[in-house]
Design a protein around this motif. Structure first.
Motif, PDB file in Angstrom:
ATOM      1  N   MET A   1       0.848  -1.176   0.000  1.00  0.00           N
ATOM      2  CA  MET A   1       0.000   0.000   0.000  1.00  0.00           C
ATOM      3  C   MET A   1       0.896   1.242   0.000  1.00  0.00           C
ATOM      4  SD  MET A   1      -3.128   0.993   2.534  1.00  0.00           S
ATOM      5  CE  MET A   1      -4.173  -0.288   1.953  1.00  0.00           C
ATOM      6  N   ILE A   2       0.621   2.142  -0.910  1.00  0.00           N
ATOM      7  CA  ILE A   2       1.390   3.369  -1.051  1.00  0.00           C
ATOM      8  C   ILE A   2       0.695   4.482  -0.269  1.00  0.00           C
ATOM      9  CG2 ILE A   2       2.231   5.085  -2.683  1.00  0.00           C
ATOM     10  CD1 ILE A   2       2.135   2.879  -4.818  1.00  0.00           C
ATOM     11  N   THR A   3       1.480   5.273   0.443  1.00  0.00           N
ATOM     12  CA  THR A   3       0.941   6.414   1.177  1.00  0.00           C
ATOM     13  C   THR A   3       1.531   7.686   0.584  1.00  0.00           C
ATOM     14  OG1 THR A   3       0.781   5.099   3.178  1.00  0.00           O
ATOM     15  CG2 THR A   3       0.676   7.464   3.439  1.00  0.00           C
ATOM     16  N   LYS A   4       0.651   8.560   0.116  1.00  0.00           N
ATOM     17  CA  LYS A   4       1.076   9.848  -0.436  1.00  0.00           C
ATOM     18  C   LYS A   4       0.647  10.953   0.511  1.00  0.00           C
ATOM     19  CE  LYS A   4       0.509   8.579  -5.269  1.00  0.00           C
ATOM     20  NZ  LYS A   4      -0.202   8.904  -6.507  1.00  0.00           N
ATOM     21  N   LYS A   5       1.437  11.998   0.571  1.00  0.00           N
ATOM     22  CA  LYS A   5       1.100  13.145   1.407  1.00  0.00           C
ATOM     23  C   LYS A   5       0.821  14.332   0.483  1.00  0.00           C
ATOM     24  CE  LYS A   5       2.844  13.582   5.653  1.00  0.00           C
ATOM     25  NZ  LYS A   5       3.792  13.874   6.722  1.00  0.00           N
ATOM     26  N   HIS A   6      -0.389  14.901   0.597  1.00  0.00           N
ATOM     27  CA  HIS A   6      -0.788  16.033  -0.231  1.00  0.00           C
ATOM     28  C   HIS A   6      -0.712  17.316   0.592  1.00  0.00           C
ATOM     29  CE1 HIS A   6      -2.192  13.489  -3.484  1.00  0.00           C
ATOM     30  NE2 HIS A   6      -2.774  12.727  -2.572  1.00  0.00           N
ATOM     31  N   LEU A   7      -0.051  18.311   0.054  1.00  0.00           N
ATOM     32  CA  LEU A   7       0.050  19.608   0.708  1.00  0.00           C
ATOM     33  C   LEU A   7      -1.224  20.397   0.408  1.00  0.00           C
ATOM     34  CD1 LEU A   7       1.981  21.358   2.361  1.00  0.00           C
ATOM     35  CD2 LEU A   7       2.802  22.297   0.224  1.00  0.00           C
ATOM     36  N   LEU A   8      -1.964  20.741   1.452  1.00  0.00           N
ATOM     37  CA  LEU A   8      -3.238  21.438   1.281  1.00  0.00           C
ATOM     38  C   LEU A   8      -3.076  22.951   1.284  1.00  0.00           C
ATOM     39  CD1 LEU A   8      -5.397  19.302   3.725  1.00  0.00           C
ATOM     40  CD2 LEU A   8      -5.223  19.071   1.255  1.00  0.00           C
ATOM     41  N   HIS A   9      -2.232  23.457   2.187  1.00  0.00           N
ATOM     42  CA  HIS A   9      -2.107  24.906   2.336  1.00  0.00           C
ATOM     43  C   HIS A   9      -0.799  25.221   3.055  1.00  0.00           C
ATOM     44  CE1 HIS A   9      -3.459  29.036   2.910  1.00  0.00           C
ATOM     45  NE2 HIS A   9      -3.171  28.943   4.191  1.00  0.00           N
ATOM     46  N   THR A  10      -0.095  26.246   2.579  1.00  0.00           N
ATOM     47  CA  THR A  10       1.071  26.759   3.295  1.00  0.00           C
ATOM     48  C   THR A  10       0.904  28.254   3.456  1.00  0.00           C
ATOM     49  OG1 THR A  10       2.337  27.144   1.286  1.00  0.00           O
ATOM     50  CG2 THR A  10       2.666  25.029   2.382  1.00  0.00           C
ATOM     51  N   ALA A  11       1.439  28.780   4.549  1.00  0.00           N
ATOM     52  CA  ALA A  11       1.328  30.213   4.803  1.00  0.00           C
ATOM     53  C   ALA A  11       2.520  30.685   5.622  1.00  0.00           C
ATOM     54  CB  ALA A  11       0.041  30.515   5.553  1.00  0.00           C
ATOM     55  N   LYS A  12       3.170  31.720   5.132  1.00  0.00           N
ATOM     56  CA  LYS A  12       4.230  32.360   5.912  1.00  0.00           C
ATOM     57  C   LYS A  12       3.577  33.390   6.819  1.00  0.00           C
ATOM     58  CE  LYS A  12       7.902  31.543   2.756  1.00  0.00           C
ATOM     59  NZ  LYS A  12       9.294  31.486   2.989  1.00  0.00           N
ATOM     60  N   ILE A  13       3.967  33.374   8.082  1.00  0.00           N
ATOM     61  CA  ILE A  13       3.361  34.306   9.033  1.00  0.00           C
ATOM     62  C   ILE A  13       4.441  35.215   9.624  1.00  0.00           C
ATOM     63  CG2 ILE A  13       1.477  32.721   9.558  1.00  0.00           C
ATOM     64  CD1 ILE A  13       2.846  32.045  12.174  1.00  0.00           C
ATOM     65  N   ASN A  14       4.015  36.367  10.137  1.00  0.00           N
ATOM     66  CA  ASN A  14       4.948  37.373  10.642  1.00  0.00           C
ATOM     67  C   ASN A  14       5.016  37.421  12.167  1.00  0.00           C
ATOM     68  OD1 ASN A  14       5.665  38.265   8.080  1.00  0.00           O
ATOM     69  ND2 ASN A  14       3.884  39.591   7.962  1.00  0.00           N
ATOM     70  N   ASN A  15       4.612  36.355  12.822  1.00  0.00           N
ATOM     71  CA  ASN A  15       4.674  36.316  14.281  1.00  0.00           C
ATOM     72  C   ASN A  15       6.096  36.036  14.746  1.00  0.00           C
ATOM     73  OD1 ASN A  15       1.930  35.748  13.388  1.00  0.00           O
ATOM     74  ND2 ASN A  15       1.488  35.564  15.554  1.00  0.00           N
ATOM     75  N   ASN A  16       6.353  36.307  16.016  1.00  0.00           N
ATOM     76  CA  ASN A  16       7.663  36.017  16.596  1.00  0.00           C
ATOM     77  C   ASN A  16       7.819  34.525  16.824  1.00  0.00           C
ATOM     78  OD1 ASN A  16       8.416  38.700  16.741  1.00  0.00           O
ATOM     79  ND2 ASN A  16       7.660  38.955  18.819  1.00  0.00           N
ATOM     80  N   CYS A  17       8.981  34.021  16.469  1.00  0.00           N
ATOM     81  CA  CYS A  17       9.293  32.612  16.699  1.00  0.00           C
ATOM     82  C   CYS A  17       9.567  32.428  18.195  1.00  0.00           C
ATOM     83  CB  CYS A  17      10.519  32.209  15.896  1.00  0.00           C
ATOM     84  SG  CYS A  17      11.114  30.548  16.252  1.00  0.00           S
ATOM     85  N   PRO A  18       8.957  31.438  18.842  1.00  0.00           N
ATOM     86  CA  PRO A  18       9.215  31.212  20.270  1.00  0.00           C
ATOM     87  C   PRO A  18      10.644  30.742  20.568  1.00  0.00           C
ATOM     88  CG  PRO A  18       7.206  30.087  19.587  1.00  0.00           C
ATOM     89  CD  PRO A  18       7.861  30.603  18.357  1.00  0.00           C
TER      90      PRO A  18
END
Length: 113
Positions: A1-18
């Motif tokens: 059985m093959i498992t594929k991963k589909h990218l649904l949405h990406t977003a760059k955000i301007n918040n501070n990295c913890p």
């Protein structure tokens, strides 16, 4: 059985990295797995969310998210539309099913007379 991963949405955000406190480089990505074999394919109902900082090269886990990141996450989660999770038959499965129905119909026809 093959498992594929589909990218649904990406977003760059301007918040501070913890981790590194940079305001540039944080990116949300939402993906969904699809399992596939010769007869059918079916998408998983689970959506995987990852927050990654390209500045410090760390994955930021939800435990470390701030309230601002949580709000931005909720907004982008609504934008990530998942694939349909229904059971999808492939042509080989359809051919097998149709040929079985024809064979059973022929057997019933010849043995009923």
């Amino acid at each position: 059985m093959i498992t594929k991963k589909h990218l649904l949405h990406t977003a760059k955000i301007n918040n501070n990295c913890p981790e590194c406190f940079s305001t540039e480089g944080l990116e949300f990505s939402f993906s969904q797995e699809e399992r596939e074999n010769k007869l059918y394919s079916k998408a998983s109902s689970d959506i995987e969310e990852v927050l990654f900082c390209h500045n410090c090269q760390h994955t930021i886990y939800p435990v470390n998210w701030t309230e601002d990141i949580e709000r931005v996450y909720e907004y982008h989660k609504k934008l990530a539309t998942p694939k349909n999770t229904s059971f999808k038959l492939k042509p080989l499965a359809i051919i097998i099913i149709v040929s079985d129905i024809i064979a059973i119909g022929a057997l019933v026809y010849f043995f009923s007379s």
